[in-house]
Scaffold this motif. Structure first.
Motif, PDB file in Angstrom:
ATOM      1  N   GLY A 102     -71.043 -89.672  -5.369  1.00  0.00           N
ATOM      2  CA  GLY A 102     -70.885 -89.331  -3.740  1.00  0.00           C
ATOM      3  C   GLY A 102     -69.505 -89.193  -3.294  1.00  0.00           C
ATOM      4  O   GLY A 102     -68.418 -89.560  -4.041  1.00  0.00           O
ATOM      5  N   PHE A 103     -69.451 -88.842  -2.103  1.00  0.00           N
ATOM      6  CA  PHE A 103     -68.081 -88.793  -1.641  1.00  0.00           C
ATOM      7  C   PHE A 103     -68.148 -89.076  -0.044  1.00  0.00           C
ATOM      8  O   PHE A 103     -69.186 -89.130   0.649  1.00  0.00           O
ATOM      9  N   SER A 104     -67.064 -89.882   0.455  1.00  0.00           N
ATOM     10  CA  SER A 104     -66.878 -90.143   1.892  1.00  0.00           C
ATOM     11  C   SER A 104     -65.311 -90.501   1.796  1.00  0.00           C
ATOM     12  O   SER A 104     -64.649 -91.004   1.098  1.00  0.00           O
ATOM     13  N   ALA A 105     -64.846 -90.181   3.110  1.00  0.00           N
ATOM     14  CA  ALA A 105     -63.191 -90.496   3.339  1.00  0.00           C
ATOM     15  C   ALA A 105     -63.009 -90.793   4.770  1.00  0.00           C
ATOM     16  O   ALA A 105     -64.015 -90.245   5.661  1.00  0.00           O
ATOM     17  N   MET A 106     -62.076 -91.453   5.036  1.00  0.00           N
ATOM     18  CA  MET A 106     -61.603 -91.824   6.364  1.00  0.00           C
ATOM     19  C   MET A 106     -60.333 -90.972   6.606  1.00  0.00           C
ATOM     20  O   MET A 106     -59.367 -90.773   5.955  1.00  0.00           O
ATOM     21  N   LEU A 107     -60.507 -90.426   7.960  1.00  0.00           N
ATOM     22  CA  LEU A 107     -59.309 -89.626   8.329  1.00  0.00           C
ATOM     23  C   LEU A 107     -58.763 -90.386   9.416  1.00  0.00           C
ATOM     24  O   LEU A 107     -59.282 -90.451  10.547  1.00  0.00           O
ATOM     25  N   GLU A 108     -57.594 -90.725   9.294  1.00  0.00           N
ATOM     26  CA  GLU A 108     -56.431 -91.056  10.706  1.00  0.00           C
ATOM     27  C   GLU A 108     -55.588 -90.507  11.007  1.00  0.00           C
ATOM     28  O   GLU A 108     -54.745 -90.087  10.130  1.00  0.00           O
ATOM     29  N   ALA A 109     -55.653 -90.034  12.380  1.00  0.00           N
ATOM     30  CA  ALA A 109     -54.444 -89.380  12.859  1.00  0.00           C
ATOM     31  C   ALA A 109     -54.233 -89.777  14.169  1.00  0.00           C
ATOM     32  O   ALA A 109     -54.899 -89.857  15.209  1.00  0.00           O
ATOM     33  N   GLY A 110     -52.933 -90.043  14.717  1.00  0.00           N
ATOM     34  CA  GLY A 110     -52.641 -90.505  16.001  1.00  0.00           C
ATOM     35  C   GLY A 110     -53.348 -91.931  16.436  1.00  0.00           C
ATOM     36  O   GLY A 110     -53.516 -92.068  17.495  1.00  0.00           O
ATOM     37  N   GLY A 111     -53.518 -92.636  15.324  1.00  0.00           N
ATOM     38  CA  GLY A 111     -54.288 -93.930  15.795  1.00  0.00           C
ATOM     39  C   GLY A 111     -55.651 -93.845  15.874  1.00  0.00           C
ATOM     40  O   GLY A 111     -56.361 -94.946  16.334  1.00  0.00           O
ATOM     41  N   ARG A 112     -56.331 -92.749  15.722  1.00  0.00           N
ATOM     42  CA  ARG A 112     -57.745 -92.400  15.846  1.00  0.00           C
ATOM     43  C   ARG A 112     -58.267 -92.134  14.460  1.00  0.00           C
ATOM     44  O   ARG A 112     -57.908 -91.593  13.467  1.00  0.00           O
ATOM     45  N   ARG A 113     -59.635 -92.697  14.444  1.00  0.00           N
ATOM     46  CA  ARG A 113     -60.441 -92.547  13.117  1.00  0.00           C
ATOM     47  C   ARG A 113     -61.505 -91.653  13.080  1.00  0.00           C
ATOM     48  O   ARG A 113     -62.416 -91.766  14.324  1.00  0.00           O
ATOM     49  N   LEU A 114     -61.729 -90.872  12.069  1.00  0.00           N
ATOM     50  CA  LEU A 114     -63.104 -90.111  11.937  1.00  0.00           C
ATOM     51  C   LEU A 114     -63.407 -90.615  10.609  1.00  0.00           C
ATOM     52  O   LEU A 114     -62.773 -90.615   9.599  1.00  0.00           O
ATOM     53  N   LEU A 115     -64.898 -90.553  10.032  1.00  0.00           N
ATOM     54  CA  LEU A 115     -65.551 -90.757   9.131  1.00  0.00           C
ATOM     55  C   LEU A 115     -66.087 -89.347   8.569  1.00  0.00           C
ATOM     56  O   LEU A 115     -66.705 -88.628   9.221  1.00  0.00           O
ATOM     57  N   PHE A 116     -65.648 -88.827   7.169  1.00  0.00           N
ATOM     58  CA  PHE A 116     -66.152 -87.689   6.645  1.00  0.00           C
ATOM     59  C   PHE A 116     -66.962 -88.090   5.620  1.00  0.00           C
ATOM     60  O   PHE A 116     -66.661 -88.478   4.647  1.00  0.00           O
ATOM     61  N   ASP A 117     -68.474 -87.518   5.667  1.00  0.00           N
ATOM     62  CA  ASP A 117     -69.369 -88.215   4.813  1.00  0.00           C
ATOM     63  C   ASP A 117     -69.482 -89.343   4.569  1.00  0.00           C
ATOM     64  O   ASP A 117     -68.587 -90.233   4.858  1.00  0.00           O
ATOM     65  N   THR A 118     -70.632 -89.840   3.783  1.00  0.00           N
ATOM     66  CA  THR A 118     -70.938 -91.288   3.879  1.00  0.00           C
ATOM     67  C   THR A 118     -71.508 -91.694   2.404  1.00  0.00           C
ATOM     68  O   THR A 118     -72.101 -92.662   2.343  1.00  0.00           O
ATOM     69  N   GLY A 119     -71.337 -90.786   1.462  1.00  0.00           N
ATOM     70  CA  GLY A 119     -71.705 -91.374   0.076  1.00  0.00           C
ATOM     71  C   GLY A 119     -73.442 -91.379  -0.053  1.00  0.00           C
ATOM     72  O   GLY A 119     -73.972 -90.778   0.539  1.00  0.00           O
ATOM     73  N   ILE A 120     -73.614 -91.847  -1.080  1.00  0.00           N
ATOM     74  CA  ILE A 120     -75.253 -91.893  -1.564  1.00  0.00           C
ATOM     75  C   ILE A 120     -75.954 -92.909  -1.353  1.00  0.00           C
ATOM     76  O   ILE A 120     -77.228 -92.764  -1.120  1.00  0.00           O
ATOM     77  N   THR A 121     -75.393 -94.206  -1.733  1.00  0.00           N
ATOM     78  CA  THR A 121     -76.258 -95.461  -1.428  1.00  0.00           C
ATOM     79  C   THR A 121     -76.188 -96.025  -0.083  1.00  0.00           C
ATOM     80  O   THR A 121     -75.113 -95.872   0.661  1.00  0.00           O
ATOM     81  N   ARG A 122     -77.292 -96.829   0.049  1.00  0.00           N
ATOM     82  CA  ARG A 122     -77.382 -97.458   1.376  1.00  0.00           C
ATOM     83  C   ARG A 122     -76.100 -98.368   1.561  1.00  0.00           C
ATOM     84  O   ARG A 122     -75.553 -98.806   2.568  1.00  0.00           O
ATOM     85  N   ASP A 123     -75.737 -99.332   0.403  1.00  0.00           N
ATOM     86  CA  ASP A 123     -74.897-100.213   0.490  1.00  0.00           C
ATOM     87  C   ASP A 123     -73.343 -99.656  -0.100  1.00  0.00           C
ATOM     88  O   ASP A 123     -72.239-100.482  -0.008  1.00  0.00           O
ATOM     89  N   GLY A 124     -73.132 -98.645  -0.513  1.00  0.00           N
ATOM     90  CA  GLY A 124     -71.774 -98.266  -1.343  1.00  0.00           C
ATOM     91  C   GLY A 124     -70.859 -98.340  -0.107  1.00  0.00           C
ATOM     92  O   GLY A 124     -69.590 -98.813  -0.421  1.00  0.00           O
ATOM     93  N   LEU A 125     -71.079 -97.312   0.708  1.00  0.00           N
ATOM     94  CA  LEU A 125     -69.999 -97.173   1.917  1.00  0.00           C
ATOM     95  C   LEU A 125     -69.573 -98.191   2.664  1.00  0.00           C
ATOM     96  O   LEU A 125     -68.470 -98.749   2.857  1.00  0.00           O
ATOM     97  N   VAL A 126     -70.579 -99.134   2.981  1.00  0.00           N
ATOM     98  CA  VAL A 126     -70.407-100.139   3.902  1.00  0.00           C
ATOM     99  C   VAL A 126     -69.748-101.481   3.061  1.00  0.00           C
ATOM    100  O   VAL A 126     -68.776-102.271   3.589  1.00  0.00           O
ATOM    101  N   GLY A 127     -70.127-101.543   1.941  1.00  0.00           N
ATOM    102  CA  GLY A 127     -69.515-102.349   0.995  1.00  0.00           C
ATOM    103  C   GLY A 127     -67.953-102.158   0.669  1.00  0.00           C
ATOM    104  O   GLY A 127     -67.167-102.994   0.833  1.00  0.00           O
ATOM    105  N   ASN A 128     -67.636-100.825   0.479  1.00  0.00           N
ATOM    106  CA  ASN A 128     -66.377-100.464   0.639  1.00  0.00           C
ATOM    107  C   ASN A 128     -65.456-100.760   1.650  1.00  0.00           C
ATOM    108  O   ASN A 128     -64.292-101.059   1.655  1.00  0.00           O
ATOM    109  N   LEU A 129     -66.159-100.469   2.854  1.00  0.00           N
ATOM    110  CA  LEU A 129     -65.485-100.539   3.982  1.00  0.00           C
ATOM    111  C   LEU A 129     -65.097-102.294   4.287  1.00  0.00           C
ATOM    112  O   LEU A 129     -63.884-102.492   4.555  1.00  0.00           O
TER     113      LEU A 129
END
Length: 322
Positions: free
Chosen positions: A66-93
């Motif tokens: 799966g794929f997910s990335a965080m984009l940060e510009a000027g101190g602000r954040r966007l989330l791009f995609d969220t991966g495939i499993t329920r606990d994968g993204l939140v666990g890595n966060l």
């Protein structure tokens, strides 16, 4: 095509939150800071370990298809995609000590489940929220993959469930902006190259009451920034539009002729399209090239050989400081 004005930024950080590879031994490399034993992006998380003398051990980032990335510009954040499993993204966060409530918006590259289903865990963690979710109208299509020996129907995102969790859905086929016109969401990408022909015929979508081939995956979109004096930074999910189509479309939209960095899934697997894409990328001459997720090992080797100065391997936790 009428050009649009993309506000330049002084820099952008892109952190890989989920990808197919996790490598805790990768060292920092110039503008890339790695997470792990040899990198400096973030300290290792500590977890209980009953069978260790010290009763603790180190936790490591998870990889998944799966794929997910965080984009940060000027101190602000966007989330791009969220991966495939329920606990994968939140666990890595959690392992990266990134607060899930720090994202101003979520952008989905397309509706395939390996980019969307991690929203389940994020929604459970956030609780009721009004975070905007940007997507293409075809994001909601039922899809399946038909092969000679089986049919795999993909999990489909639920509009009612996502809205029920409190997210604010914004559908758009055309380009749109985020973060005060500093981030461009391409919307539907023009298909102009003769060699980027999309998905195999076995990839199908349910439209007008029947299954039909869905080679184009029209909901595939990317995000684009303009780093001042350096050029465009393009982040893709799978690149079903064709990675060269995406680059050329972003250039036409913005009027910026230079490509600085290209990161994300390129959906290059095998066949003649690999060589033709590599040749076209050599002409584009990006300074940073990070093929991820659905880019085959064969294609990664070809890209590394053709653009050795630009190529950077990806791994979960890598932070690209552009």
């Amino acid at each position: 095509m009428q050009q649009i004005s993309l506000a330049p930024v002084d820099g952008v950080h892109i952190t890989t939150l989920m990808d197919n590879s996790s490598d805790a031994l990768l060292p920092d490399e110039g503008l890339v800071r790695r997470w792990g034993l040899n990198g400096t992006a973030s300290p290792l998380a500590v977890i209980p370990a009953e069978l260790a003398e010290e009763k603790q051990s180190y936790d490591f980032l998870r990889a998944e298809h799966g794929f997910s990335a965080m984009l940060e510009a000027g101190g602000r954040r966007l989330l791009f995609d969220t991966g495939i499993t329920r606990d994968g993204l939140v666990g890595n966060l959690d392992r990266l000590a990134i607060r899930p409530d720090s994202f101003e918006a979520i952008v989905f590259s397309h509706g395939h489940f390996d980019h969307t289903m991690g929203l389940n865990g994020l929604a459970a963690r956030l609780g009721p929220t009004h975070v905007p979710v940007l997507l293409h109208p075809d994001f909601w299509l039922r899809r399946r993959i038909v092969s000679p020996d089986r049919t795999l129907e993909m999990p489909t995102p639920s509009r009612s469930a996502i809205e029920g969790a409190g997210f604010t859905i914004a559908e758009e086929r055309q380009p749109s902006f985020l973060l005060d016109d500093a981030v461009l969401v391409t919307g539907e990408v023009d298909r102009t190259t003769p060699f980027e022909t999309g998905m195999p015929a076995g990839h199908q979508a349910f439209r007008d009451g029947e299954w039909a081939p869905d080679r184009a995956v029209h909901d595939d979109q990317a995000v684009v920034l303009h780093v001042r004096d350096r050029g465009l930074v393009i982040l893709t999910g799978c690149g079903h539009s064709g990675i060269i189509n995406i680059i050329r479309y972003a250039k036409r939209l913005t009027g910026v002729s230079r490509l600085y960095a290209l990161l994300g899934g390129f959906h290059l697997r095998d066949g003649p399209v690999v060589a033709e894409t590599v040749a076209a990328l050599v002409e584009e001459a990006p300074r940073v090239l990070v093929p991820a997720h659905c880019t085959s090992w064969q294609a990664q080797q070809a890209l590394a050989a053709a653009l050795p100065g630009a190529f950077r391997p990806n791994a979960v936790g890598s932070r690209f400081e552009l």
